[in-house]
Structures are given as C-alpha cells and as structure tokens.
Design a protein around this motif. Structure first.
Motif, PDB file in Angstrom:
ATOM      1  N   ALA A 164     -53.229  30.461  49.007  1.00 21.72           N
ATOM      2  CA  ALA A 164     -54.053  32.036  48.820  1.00 21.72           C
ATOM      3  C   ALA A 164     -52.767  33.045  49.864  1.00 21.72           C
ATOM      4  CB  ALA A 164     -55.203  31.930  49.897  1.00 21.72           C
ATOM      5  N   ASP A 165     -52.193  32.376  50.495  1.00 18.96           N
ATOM      6  CA  ASP A 165     -50.955  33.431  51.285  1.00 18.96           C
ATOM      7  C   ASP A 165     -49.669  33.292  50.565  1.00 18.96           C
ATOM      8  OD1 ASP A 165     -50.149  30.756  51.770  1.00 18.96           O
ATOM      9  OD2 ASP A 165     -49.995  31.160  53.966  1.00 18.96           O
ATOM     10  N   ASP A 166     -49.753  33.052  49.140  1.00 26.98           N
ATOM     11  CA  ASP A 166     -48.419  33.040  48.496  1.00 26.98           C
ATOM     12  C   ASP A 166     -47.993  34.373  48.271  1.00 26.98           C
ATOM     13  OD1 ASP A 166     -46.483  32.378  46.536  1.00 26.98           O
ATOM     14  OD2 ASP A 166     -47.375  31.439  45.033  1.00 26.98           O
ATOM     15  N   ALA A 167     -46.927  34.914  49.163  1.00 25.74           N
ATOM     16  CA  ALA A 167     -46.610  36.220  48.836  1.00 25.74           C
ATOM     17  C   ALA A 167     -45.847  36.529  47.707  1.00 25.74           C
ATOM     18  CB  ALA A 167     -45.762  36.477  50.126  1.00 25.74           C
ATOM     19  N   ASP A 168     -45.011  35.690  47.132  1.00 26.06           N
ATOM     20  CA  ASP A 168     -44.453  35.658  45.924  1.00 26.06           C
ATOM     21  C   ASP A 168     -45.340  36.044  44.550  1.00 26.06           C
ATOM     22  OD1 ASP A 168     -42.008  35.843  44.573  1.00 26.06           O
ATOM     23  OD2 ASP A 168     -42.511  33.977  43.452  1.00 26.06           O
ATOM     24  N   LEU A 169     -46.537  35.470  44.670  1.00 24.79           N
ATOM     25  CA  LEU A 169     -47.456  35.650  43.403  1.00 24.79           C
ATOM     26  C   LEU A 169     -48.067  37.057  43.438  1.00 24.79           C
ATOM     27  CD1 LEU A 169     -48.404  34.735  40.885  1.00 24.79           C
ATOM     28  CD2 LEU A 169     -50.430  33.415  42.055  1.00 24.79           C
ATOM     29  N   ILE A 170     -47.639  38.233  42.836  1.00 27.65           N
ATOM     30  CA  ILE A 170     -48.403  39.507  42.887  1.00 27.65           C
ATOM     31  C   ILE A 170     -48.947  39.990  41.397  1.00 27.65           C
ATOM     32  CG2 ILE A 170     -48.207  41.761  43.422  1.00 27.65           C
ATOM     33  CD1 ILE A 170     -46.025  40.986  45.304  1.00 27.65           C
ATOM     34  N   GLU A 171     -50.083  40.192  41.240  1.00 25.91           N
ATOM     35  CA  GLU A 171     -50.584  40.449  39.791  1.00 25.91           C
ATOM     36  C   GLU A 171     -50.397  39.497  38.892  1.00 25.91           C
ATOM     37  OE1 GLU A 171     -49.856  44.527  38.689  1.00 25.91           O
ATOM     38  OE2 GLU A 171     -50.259  45.343  40.737  1.00 25.91           O
ATOM     39  N   GLY A 172     -50.482  38.227  39.392  1.00 24.92           N
ATOM     40  CA  GLY A 172     -50.013  37.060  38.388  1.00 24.92           C
ATOM     41  C   GLY A 172     -48.561  36.698  38.003  1.00 24.92           C
ATOM     42  N   VAL A 173     -47.631  37.427  38.668  1.00 22.48           N
ATOM     43  CA  VAL A 173     -46.203  37.380  38.279  1.00 22.48           C
ATOM     44  C   VAL A 173     -45.495  36.898  39.658  1.00 22.48           C
ATOM     45  CG1 VAL A 173     -44.186  38.736  37.542  1.00 22.48           C
ATOM     46  CG2 VAL A 173     -46.737  39.244  36.683  1.00 22.48           C
ATOM     47  N   ARG A 174     -44.409  36.214  39.430  1.00 21.42           N
ATOM     48  CA  ARG A 174     -43.729  35.503  40.364  1.00 21.42           C
ATOM     49  C   ARG A 174     -42.400  36.400  40.183  1.00 21.42           C
ATOM     50  NH1 ARG A 174     -45.486  31.721  43.410  1.00 21.42           N
ATOM     51  NH2 ARG A 174     -47.221  30.577  42.783  1.00 21.42           N
ATOM     52  N   THR A 175     -41.553  36.714  41.723  1.00 21.47           N
ATOM     53  CA  THR A 175     -40.332  37.008  41.607  1.00 21.47           C
ATOM     54  C   THR A 175     -39.311  36.504  40.316  1.00 21.47           C
ATOM     55  OG1 THR A 175     -40.475  37.581  43.893  1.00 21.47           O
ATOM     56  CG2 THR A 175     -38.014  37.811  43.035  1.00 21.47           C
ATOM     57  N   ASN A 176     -39.094  35.273  40.364  1.00 20.47           N
ATOM     58  CA  ASN A 176     -38.127  34.624  39.331  1.00 20.47           C
ATOM     59  C   ASN A 176     -38.360  35.138  37.874  1.00 20.47           C
ATOM     60  OD1 ASN A 176     -36.658  33.545  40.942  1.00 20.47           O
ATOM     61  ND2 ASN A 176     -37.664  31.542  41.085  1.00 20.47           N
ATOM     62  N   GLN A 177     -39.835  35.538  37.507  1.00 19.75           N
ATOM     63  CA  GLN A 177     -40.243  35.643  36.137  1.00 19.75           C
ATOM     64  C   GLN A 177     -39.499  37.254  35.782  1.00 19.75           C
ATOM     65  OE1 GLN A 177     -44.594  34.834  36.908  1.00 19.75           O
ATOM     66  NE2 GLN A 177     -44.359  34.849  34.906  1.00 19.75           N
ATOM     67  N   PHE A 178     -39.193  37.905  36.641  1.00 21.77           N
ATOM     68  CA  PHE A 178     -38.461  39.227  36.468  1.00 21.77           C
ATOM     69  C   PHE A 178     -37.104  38.892  35.626  1.00 21.77           C
ATOM     70  CE2 PHE A 178     -41.698  40.833  39.140  1.00 21.77           C
ATOM     71  CZ  PHE A 178     -42.037  42.056  38.406  1.00 21.77           C
ATOM     72  N   MET A 179     -36.363  37.789  36.266  1.00 19.77           N
ATOM     73  CA  MET A 179     -35.087  37.539  35.919  1.00 19.77           C
ATOM     74  C   MET A 179     -35.065  37.198  34.410  1.00 19.77           C
ATOM     75  SD  MET A 179     -32.557  34.450  37.262  1.00 19.77           S
ATOM     76  CE  MET A 179     -33.746  33.289  36.714  1.00 19.77           C
ATOM     77  N   ASN A 180     -36.192  36.417  34.055  1.00 22.83           N
ATOM     78  CA  ASN A 180     -36.474  35.942  32.574  1.00 22.83           C
ATOM     79  C   ASN A 180     -36.749  37.310  31.592  1.00 22.83           C
ATOM     80  OD1 ASN A 180     -35.699  33.499  33.440  1.00 22.83           O
ATOM     81  ND2 ASN A 180     -37.666  32.902  33.688  1.00 22.83           N
ATOM     82  N   ALA A 181     -37.310  38.250  32.200  1.00 24.73           N
ATOM     83  CA  ALA A 181     -37.563  39.424  31.321  1.00 24.73           C
ATOM     84  C   ALA A 181     -36.519  40.502  31.075  1.00 24.73           C
ATOM     85  CB  ALA A 181     -38.799  40.101  32.340  1.00 24.73           C
ATOM     86  N   LEU A 182     -35.482  40.187  31.823  1.00 23.27           N
ATOM     87  CA  LEU A 182     -34.333  41.038  31.609  1.00 23.27           C
ATOM     88  C   LEU A 182     -33.641  40.961  30.337  1.00 23.27           C
ATOM     89  CD1 LEU A 182     -33.004  41.675  35.000  1.00 23.27           C
ATOM     90  CD2 LEU A 182     -34.407  43.250  33.889  1.00 23.27           C
ATOM     91  N   PRO A 183     -33.563  41.913  29.446  1.00 20.02           N
ATOM     92  CA  PRO A 183     -32.655  41.672  28.088  1.00 20.02           C
ATOM     93  C   PRO A 183     -31.059  41.267  28.509  1.00 20.02           C
ATOM     94  CG  PRO A 183     -33.419  43.735  28.214  1.00 20.02           C
ATOM     95  CD  PRO A 183     -34.021  43.124  29.406  1.00 20.02           C
ATOM     96  N   GLN A 184     -30.468  40.624  27.814  1.00 17.41           N
ATOM     97  CA  GLN A 184     -29.081  40.119  27.884  1.00 17.41           C
ATOM     98  C   GLN A 184     -28.184  41.282  27.442  1.00 17.41           C
ATOM     99  OE1 GLN A 184     -27.889  37.308  29.220  1.00 17.41           O
ATOM    100  NE2 GLN A 184     -29.905  36.781  29.966  1.00 17.41           N
ATOM    101  N   ASP A 185     -28.673  42.340  26.454  1.00 22.43           N
ATOM    102  CA  ASP A 185     -27.835  43.507  26.049  1.00 22.43           C
ATOM    103  C   ASP A 185     -28.891  44.294  25.749  1.00 22.43           C
ATOM    104  OD1 ASP A 185     -25.268  44.090  24.411  1.00 22.43           O
ATOM    105  OD2 ASP A 185     -26.963  45.077  23.582  1.00 22.43           O
ATOM    106  N   VAL A 186     -28.288  45.720  26.441  1.00 21.94           N
ATOM    107  CA  VAL A 186     -29.172  47.052  26.237  1.00 21.94           C
ATOM    108  C   VAL A 186     -28.342  47.942  25.793  1.00 21.94           C
ATOM    109  CG1 VAL A 186     -30.746  48.437  27.408  1.00 21.94           C
ATOM    110  CG2 VAL A 186     -30.813  46.219  28.096  1.00 21.94           C
TER     111      VAL A 186
END
Length: 168
Positions: free
Chosen positions: A8-30
C-alpha cells in the motif's frame, strides 16, 4: 506462480505505472535524434534520458520526476517553468517566451523558449502525465539563425515524447 500485490505504501507505483516503465516507453529514434542514455532511479521516482543527432546540431534531455505528495502537478509544472525562465533571463538571454503546445494526440504541454546568439533555440517544455512531471529540453543550433524550422523540430520532438508516454 505466486504474485504479491504491491504494498500500500509503494511510492513507485503511481496511476498504475512504475518508474522503469518510462524507460521502455521512450522511442530509440525521434526525427533523427538517437537515444544515447537512459537512467532510472525508482527509489527517487526519477528517469533521465538524453537524445542527440549525428551532426550534433540538435539534442534533448528528458527528466521524469515523481510529484511530491500533497503538491498539485500543474502548480509544480508552472513553478518549474517560471524557475527556468528566471534562470535563462539571468544568464542573459534576450529572448524568453512562454507558450502552450498541444501534441498530436492532444496532450497539453507548456513551454518556455529561449534564444541565444540568434543561433540556439533552447526550449523547456513540461507536462504532467501518469502522476509525474515530464520535462523535455530540446536544443537546436541553427546554421545561420533560429527560424520556424527550429520550432518545428522542438515541437515534433516534444510531441513524440509525450505521446509515447501517453500510450503507456
């Protein structure tokens, strides 16, 4: 297979998303900018990334941070933008302008643009997504002077990043 529910106190889980998921969402080339580095720190709720093009005339930095509990995300975004504008003015930039931008998928982004020596466009754009402050800083060095193309590069880059996050 056993799976524990997040604490319940998992500060990394916000709106169902964890910090490391942002890394995977970033495109390799823009638009010709290649992702050069990504670092995540789930304990701090922070992601940093850097993009650069082959000619080194355009680059961008991205910072994703967890918004402190009890702090309004839009207020935090506006304060961050105001601090950037004040800093860049103090550094002597003769041109500092604030604007709003809407990404192709409709994400509202606020930006501060600064022009230095008529050849460098430094934008600082920020939005609140997935319970985090997403700050994007594209820099474009123009061959002769900053023109509409530099702003188009900036907007295209920002739009693709926030739209990638929106799809998470």
């Amino acid at each position: 297979m056993w799976s524990a529910a997040p604490a319940a106190d998992d500060a990394d889980l916000i709106e169902g998303v964890r910090t490391n998921q942002f890394m995977n969402a970033l495109p390799q080339d823009v638009d010709g900018l290649q992702l050069k580095s990504v670092r995540t720190d789930p304990k701090q709720g922070k992601v940093t990334a850097e993009y650069i093009d082959a000619n080194k005339t355009r680059k961008a930095q991205i910072l994703v941070i967890r918004i402190p509990k009890g702090v309004d995300g839009d207020t935090h975004r506006d304060k961050t933008l105001s601090n950037f504008a004040a800093f860049i003015k103090k550094e002597g930039s003769p041109y500092v302008e604030r604007r709003n931008y809407e990404s192709p998928s409709g994400v509202e982004v606020s930006c501060v643009d600064a022009m230095q020596n008529k050849k460098l466009l430094h934008s600082f754009c920020s939005t609140v997504q997935k319970g985090r402050l997403i700050s994007i800083q594209p820099l474009t060095v123009a061959p002769e002077k900053v023109d509409a193309r530099a702003y188009e590069y900036s907007n295209a880059f920002v739009g693709k990043i926030v739209d990638s996050v929106e799809k998470m």
